[in-house]
Design a protein around this motif. Structure first.
Motif, mmCIF file in Angstrom:
data_model
loop_
_atom_site.group_PDB
_atom_site.id
_atom_site.type_symbol
_atom_site.label_atom_id
_atom_site.label_comp_id
_atom_site.label_asym_id
_atom_site.label_seq_id
_atom_site.Cartn_x
_atom_site.Cartn_y
_atom_site.Cartn_z
ATOM 1 N N ILE A 127 35.922 -29.301 -1.937
ATOM 2 C CA ILE A 127 35.778 -28.228 -2.914
ATOM 3 C C ILE A 127 35.770 -26.893 -2.170
ATOM 4 O O ILE A 127 34.906 -26.645 -1.333
ATOM 5 C CB ILE A 127 34.493 -28.392 -3.743
ATOM 6 C CG1 ILE A 127 34.485 -29.761 -4.442
ATOM 7 C CG2 ILE A 127 34.390 -27.267 -4.762
ATOM 8 C CD1 ILE A 127 35.616 -29.978 -5.424
ATOM 9 N N HIS A 128 36.737 -26.041 -2.469
ATOM 10 C CA HIS A 128 36.873 -24.749 -1.796
ATOM 11 C C HIS A 128 36.077 -23.700 -2.579
ATOM 12 O O HIS A 128 36.644 -22.940 -3.376
ATOM 13 C CB HIS A 128 38.345 -24.359 -1.701
ATOM 14 C CG HIS A 128 39.182 -25.338 -0.941
ATOM 15 N ND1 HIS A 128 39.320 -25.293 0.421
ATOM 16 C CD2 HIS A 128 39.912 -26.410 -1.365
ATOM 17 C CE1 HIS A 128 40.106 -26.280 0.828
ATOM 18 N NE2 HIS A 128 40.475 -26.976 -0.244
ATOM 19 N N PHE A 129 34.776 -23.661 -2.356
ATOM 20 C CA PHE A 129 33.939 -22.748 -3.124
ATOM 21 C C PHE A 129 34.301 -21.284 -2.872
ATOM 22 O O PHE A 129 34.027 -20.428 -3.709
ATOM 23 C CB PHE A 129 32.460 -22.985 -2.793
ATOM 24 C CG PHE A 129 31.908 -24.260 -3.387
ATOM 25 C CD1 PHE A 129 31.672 -24.359 -4.750
ATOM 26 C CD2 PHE A 129 31.643 -25.356 -2.589
ATOM 27 C CE1 PHE A 129 31.170 -25.530 -5.311
ATOM 28 C CE2 PHE A 129 31.133 -26.523 -3.125
ATOM 29 C CZ PHE A 129 30.899 -26.621 -4.489
ATOM 30 N N ASP A 130 34.928 -21.008 -1.736
ATOM 31 C CA ASP A 130 35.328 -19.628 -1.451
ATOM 32 C C ASP A 130 36.635 -19.250 -2.135
ATOM 33 O O ASP A 130 37.018 -18.080 -2.137
ATOM 34 C CB ASP A 130 35.453 -19.420 0.064
ATOM 35 C CG ASP A 130 36.461 -20.378 0.702
ATOM 36 O OD1 ASP A 130 36.789 -21.404 0.073
ATOM 37 O OD2 ASP A 130 36.902 -20.099 1.828
ATOM 38 N N ASP A 131 37.329 -20.230 -2.746
ATOM 39 C CA ASP A 131 38.585 -19.945 -3.439
ATOM 40 C C ASP A 131 38.876 -21.046 -4.459
ATOM 41 O O ASP A 131 39.933 -21.675 -4.424
ATOM 42 C CB ASP A 131 39.735 -19.830 -2.429
ATOM 43 C CG ASP A 131 41.018 -19.287 -3.056
ATOM 44 O OD1 ASP A 131 40.940 -18.628 -4.116
ATOM 45 O OD2 ASP A 131 42.104 -19.526 -2.487
ATOM 46 N N LEU A 132 37.953 -21.277 -5.375
ATOM 47 C CA LEU A 132 38.095 -22.345 -6.363
ATOM 48 C C LEU A 132 39.348 -22.187 -7.206
ATOM 49 O O LEU A 132 39.959 -23.175 -7.615
ATOM 50 C CB LEU A 132 36.876 -22.370 -7.291
ATOM 51 C CG LEU A 132 35.599 -23.024 -6.758
ATOM 52 C CD1 LEU A 132 34.474 -22.826 -7.765
ATOM 53 C CD2 LEU A 132 35.811 -24.490 -6.461
ATOM 54 N N GLN A 133 39.750 -20.951 -7.466
ATOM 55 C CA GLN A 133 40.887 -20.695 -8.352
ATOM 56 C C GLN A 133 42.207 -20.550 -7.604
ATOM 57 O O GLN A 133 43.211 -20.155 -8.204
ATOM 58 C CB GLN A 133 40.612 -19.432 -9.190
ATOM 59 C CG GLN A 133 39.261 -19.399 -9.869
ATOM 60 C CD GLN A 133 39.030 -20.566 -10.824
ATOM 61 O OE1 GLN A 133 39.978 -21.197 -11.301
ATOM 62 N NE2 GLN A 133 37.776 -20.864 -11.110
ATOM 63 N N SER A 134 42.205 -20.846 -6.314
ATOM 64 C CA SER A 134 43.434 -20.801 -5.498
ATOM 65 C C SER A 134 44.144 -19.459 -5.610
ATOM 66 O O SER A 134 45.379 -19.389 -5.666
ATOM 67 C CB SER A 134 44.397 -21.928 -5.917
ATOM 68 O OG SER A 134 43.780 -23.181 -5.831
ATOM 69 N N ARG A 135 43.366 -18.387 -5.632
ATOM 70 C CA ARG A 135 43.964 -17.059 -5.746
ATOM 71 C C ARG A 135 44.508 -16.578 -4.403
ATOM 72 O O ARG A 135 45.493 -15.839 -4.364
ATOM 73 C CB ARG A 135 42.932 -16.063 -6.275
ATOM 74 C CG ARG A 135 42.544 -16.292 -7.731
ATOM 75 C CD ARG A 135 41.765 -15.121 -8.306
ATOM 76 N NE ARG A 135 41.501 -15.307 -9.732
ATOM 77 C CZ ARG A 135 40.380 -15.791 -10.231
ATOM 78 N NH1 ARG A 135 39.398 -16.141 -9.403
ATOM 79 N NH2 ARG A 135 40.228 -15.923 -11.537
ATOM 80 N N HIS A 136 43.887 -16.974 -3.323
ATOM 81 C CA HIS A 136 44.326 -16.508 -2.009
ATOM 82 C C HIS A 136 45.431 -17.380 -1.433
ATOM 83 O O HIS A 136 46.297 -16.892 -0.702
ATOM 84 C CB HIS A 136 43.129 -16.461 -1.046
ATOM 85 C CG HIS A 136 42.046 -15.532 -1.494
ATOM 86 N ND1 HIS A 136 42.231 -14.174 -1.578
ATOM 87 C CD2 HIS A 136 40.776 -15.769 -1.914
ATOM 88 C CE1 HIS A 136 41.110 -13.600 -2.007
ATOM 89 N NE2 HIS A 136 40.224 -14.549 -2.235
ATOM 90 N N ARG A 137 45.389 -18.658 -1.759
ATOM 91 C CA ARG A 137 46.430 -19.575 -1.283
ATOM 92 C C ARG A 137 46.591 -20.681 -2.307
ATOM 93 O O ARG A 137 45.635 -21.390 -2.621
ATOM 94 C CB ARG A 137 46.054 -20.167 0.073
ATOM 95 C CG ARG A 137 47.075 -21.177 0.598
ATOM 96 C CD ARG A 137 46.625 -21.796 1.926
ATOM 97 N NE ARG A 137 47.556 -22.812 2.385
ATOM 98 C CZ ARG A 137 47.530 -24.086 1.995
ATOM 99 N NH1 ARG A 137 46.605 -24.494 1.127
ATOM 100 N NH2 ARG A 137 48.415 -24.954 2.463
ATOM 101 N N TYR A 138 47.796 -20.816 -2.853
ATOM 102 C CA TYR A 138 48.051 -21.860 -3.832
ATOM 103 C C TYR A 138 48.996 -22.907 -3.271
ATOM 104 O O TYR A 138 50.124 -22.608 -2.880
ATOM 105 C CB TYR A 138 48.659 -21.292 -5.122
ATOM 106 C CG TYR A 138 48.995 -22.375 -6.127
ATOM 107 C CD1 TYR A 138 47.986 -23.043 -6.801
ATOM 108 C CD2 TYR A 138 50.318 -22.744 -6.376
ATOM 109 C CE1 TYR A 138 48.270 -24.058 -7.716
ATOM 110 C CE2 TYR A 138 50.618 -23.748 -7.294
ATOM 111 C CZ TYR A 138 49.590 -24.401 -7.962
ATOM 112 O OH TYR A 138 49.880 -25.404 -8.862
#
Length: 321
Positions: free
Chosen positions: A168-179
């Motif tokens: 779980i990428h809590f620092d980028d849950l919405q994949s805004r920085h890297r999708y």
């Protein structure tokens, strides 16, 4: 299905509890695993609500179900898990229609759209539909689930073998920085597994009348890649994904009916236990008869599940208390 698979499927159904007079809700029920699950529950006597986005495809699925289970009691309802408002409207309708919900199978999903999309509420599409949508749906239905006369309703969270290769990428849950299409999918399915486990833990510790189990279908031949919101954006990348998945699952996978067996087991077997994870027993858990599945190491830490729960409450505005 092959004759052996038909025999296996029939044998499984014969071990499950009858569900006469019970209400079962299946999300994503207009095709694939969802439709097979709905047919299985209907054959056990449940009143089944087929909940999906497309009213037209819902109607076609209902015809199919009634052809396969002639004495089925079933109905359709429009539900868009990419919209918190749609989820609330759907649950309001269920509260008007039924006094209790006995089974909720959180099956609907989006798999690897090549271009990052967002739900109506601004969540990355896969995390928003696969996890947050089902989290909100379950929270809204909690009163109806607890009203089940079977000492509480059963919630089946649908995970995937894809959860093995994620965190779980809590620092980028919405994949805004890297999708990455498949990284986002893997995260969403790990979230489903963590949610099912945490729901079981909270139900036990807080005295909620809810039974939570988790299941995965192995490699099942479905149209998950092509049917999700935003999947119409066809390009070379999406064509490769769809073609590769289709070939791999055709040769090495199993039918949707076999893939749905762990869902039916988790929902209706007298041997299913809260917090347990079920899937096929074959090589790599890709095919086979239903058995306990191996939980990936990334899903072992209850602190991660608790943090995900708290974040999900904040994002959706839905609490279970």
């Amino acid at each position: 299905m092959t004759p052996d698979q038909i025999e296996q499927h029939t044998a499984l159904l014969n071990t499950l509890n009858r569900l006469d007079g019970r209400v079962a809700v299946v999300t994503g029920a207009n095709s694939g695993l969802g439709l097979e699950t709905a047919c299985g529950l209907a054959s056990l006597g449940a009143t089944v609500v087929l909940a999906s986005r497309s009213e037209e495809r819902n109607a076609a699925a209902l015809v199919t179900l009634q052809e396969r289970v002639p004495d089925a009691v079933a109905e359709t309802a429009q539900l868009d898990l990419a919209s918190l408002a749609s989820i609330e409207r759907f649950t309001d309708t269920l509260h008007d229609r039924f006094s209790a919900v006995d089974i909720l199978v959180n099956n609907a999903g989006v798999m690897a759209p090549p271009v990052r999309g967002e739900t109506t509420d601004g969540f990355e599409m896969q995390f928003g539909v696969n996890h947050l949508g089902h989290f909100a749906l379950t929270g809204h239905l909690k009163p109806l689930l607890e009203a089940s006369s079977r000492d509480g309703g059963v919630v089946v969270a649908v995970a995937s073998l894809a959860a093995w290769k994620s965190r779980i990428h809590f620092d980028d849950l919405q994949s805004r920085h890297r999708y990455s299409p498949f990284d986002a999918y893997r995260q969403s399915k790990l979230a489903n597994l963590l949610f099912g486990q945490e729901l079981a833990r909270r139900s036990r510790s807080l005295g909620w009348k809810i039974h939570a189990r988790i299941a995965h279908p192995g490699w099942a031949r479905t149209q998950l890649v092509t049917n999700g919101p935003g999947s119409g954006k066809q390009n070379l990348s999406s064509w490769i994904v769809e073609t590769g998945a289709s070939v791999a699952f055709r040769w090495f996978g199993q039918s949707a009916a076999c893939g749905a067996e762990p869902f039916l087991y988790a929902a209706a077997s007298p041997l299913a236990h809260d917090g347990c994870y079920y899937g096929p027993d074959g090589a790599g858990e890709r095919t086979g008869k239903t058995d306990l599945a191996v939980i990936p190491s990334s899903a072992h830490d209850p602190r991660v599940a608790q943090r995900l729960w708290e974040v999900s409450e904040r994002l959706t505005g839905v609490t279970f208390e």
